[in-house]
Enzyme design. Structure first.
Site, PDB file in Angstrom:
ATOM      1  N   LEU A 105       0.883  -1.129   0.012  1.00 41.72           N
ATOM      2  CA  LEU A 105       0.088   0.024  -0.075  1.00 41.72           C
ATOM      3  C   LEU A 105       0.840   1.382  -0.001  1.00 41.72           C
ATOM      4  O   LEU A 105       0.372   2.162   0.411  1.00 41.72           O
ATOM      5  CB  LEU A 105      -0.907   0.068   1.124  1.00 41.72           C
ATOM      6  CG  LEU A 105      -1.972  -1.019   1.152  1.00 41.72           C
ATOM      7  CD1 LEU A 105      -2.885  -1.001   2.450  1.00 41.72           C
ATOM      8  CD2 LEU A 105      -3.161  -0.543  -0.115  1.00 41.72           C
ATOM      9  N   CYS A 123       3.514  -0.829   8.304  1.00 41.85           N
ATOM     10  CA  CYS A 123       2.244  -0.585   8.015  1.00 41.85           C
ATOM     11  C   CYS A 123       1.482  -1.897   8.182  1.00 41.85           C
ATOM     12  O   CYS A 123       0.387  -1.963   8.868  1.00 41.85           O
ATOM     13  CB  CYS A 123       1.776   0.226   6.782  1.00 41.85           C
ATOM     14  SG  CYS A 123       2.487   2.043   6.638  1.00 41.85           S
ATOM     15  N   HIS A 124       1.863  -2.793   7.408  1.00 44.24           N
ATOM     16  CA  HIS A 124       1.130  -4.253   7.393  1.00 44.24           C
ATOM     17  C   HIS A 124       2.030  -5.394   7.629  1.00 44.24           C
ATOM     18  O   HIS A 124       1.520  -6.494   7.446  1.00 44.24           O
ATOM     19  CB  HIS A 124       0.129  -4.203   6.074  1.00 44.24           C
ATOM     20  CG  HIS A 124      -0.773  -3.151   5.865  1.00 44.24           C
ATOM     21  ND1 HIS A 124      -0.510  -2.053   5.319  1.00 44.24           N
ATOM     22  CD2 HIS A 124      -1.724  -2.760   6.577  1.00 44.24           C
ATOM     23  CE1 HIS A 124      -1.432  -0.895   5.410  1.00 44.24           C
ATOM     24  NE2 HIS A 124      -2.357  -1.540   6.190  1.00 44.24           N
ATOM     25  N   GLY A 125       3.270  -5.167   7.733  1.00 43.21           N
ATOM     26  CA  GLY A 125       4.008  -6.268   8.297  1.00 43.21           C
ATOM     27  C   GLY A 125       4.764  -7.243   7.284  1.00 43.21           C
ATOM     28  O   GLY A 125       5.028  -8.124   7.298  1.00 43.21           O
TER      29      GLY A 125
END
Length: 159
Positions: A105, A123-125
């Site tokens: 993203l 942010c999301h790993g």
């Protein structure tokens, strides 16, 4: 004769308007100046990563250690989501140059972090290895490698 002259003047005016419209869409001088960036590699110590800005994006330049180079080559045959050999991602094995934008993203990953010691997106790993290849997490692709060349000793041109 009068009608022919009027058509010539009208055609010339339309040509000028079209050319002006096309020229407004071309890049300005300040944008073209940002098209390439020169980096002095002597300022980046062995085992460290420098981040510079190029075309509005962060570019991470990593001075890889011999152990990191060996680990990247060893993982060429590993099961990867986006398989790509380390040799196709680097021009000189000692230097890794990637655009520091997560392919999930668009967050900026942290260097020298994550399970493989490469890059970690907070942010999301998503985890990337020392070659910028995605190894774990939601990111679908490897970190992008920009077009770059090495010039004289110690100089790198991105773009």
């Amino acid at each position: 004769m009068m009608l022919g002259s009027a058509k010539l003047v009208a055609a010339s005016a339309v040509r000028v308007l079209i050319l002006k419209f096309i020229y407004t869409m071309s890049a300005s001088a300040d944008v073209l100046a940002l098209g390439t960036v020169e980096v002095n590699l002597a300022a980046i110590p062995l085992g460290q990563t420098a981040t510079i800005k190029w075309r509005g994006k962060p570019v991470m330049i990593r001075h890889r250690t011999p152990d990191e180079i060996e680990a990247a080559r060893r993982d060429d045959n590993a099961s990867l989501r986006d398989p790509e050999a380390d040799s196709s991602r680097v021009v000189d094995p000692e230097w890794l140059v990637v655009i520091g934008v997560c392919t999930h993203l668009g967050c900026v990953p942290i260097a020298h972090a994550g399970d493989w010691g490469g890059f970690f997106c907070p942010c999301h790993g998503s985890h990337y290895d020392v070659s910028g290849r995605v190894r774990k997490g939601p990111a679908p692709l490897n970190l992008e490698v920009p077009k770059y060349t090495f010039t004289e000793e110690g100089k790198l041109i991105i773009g």
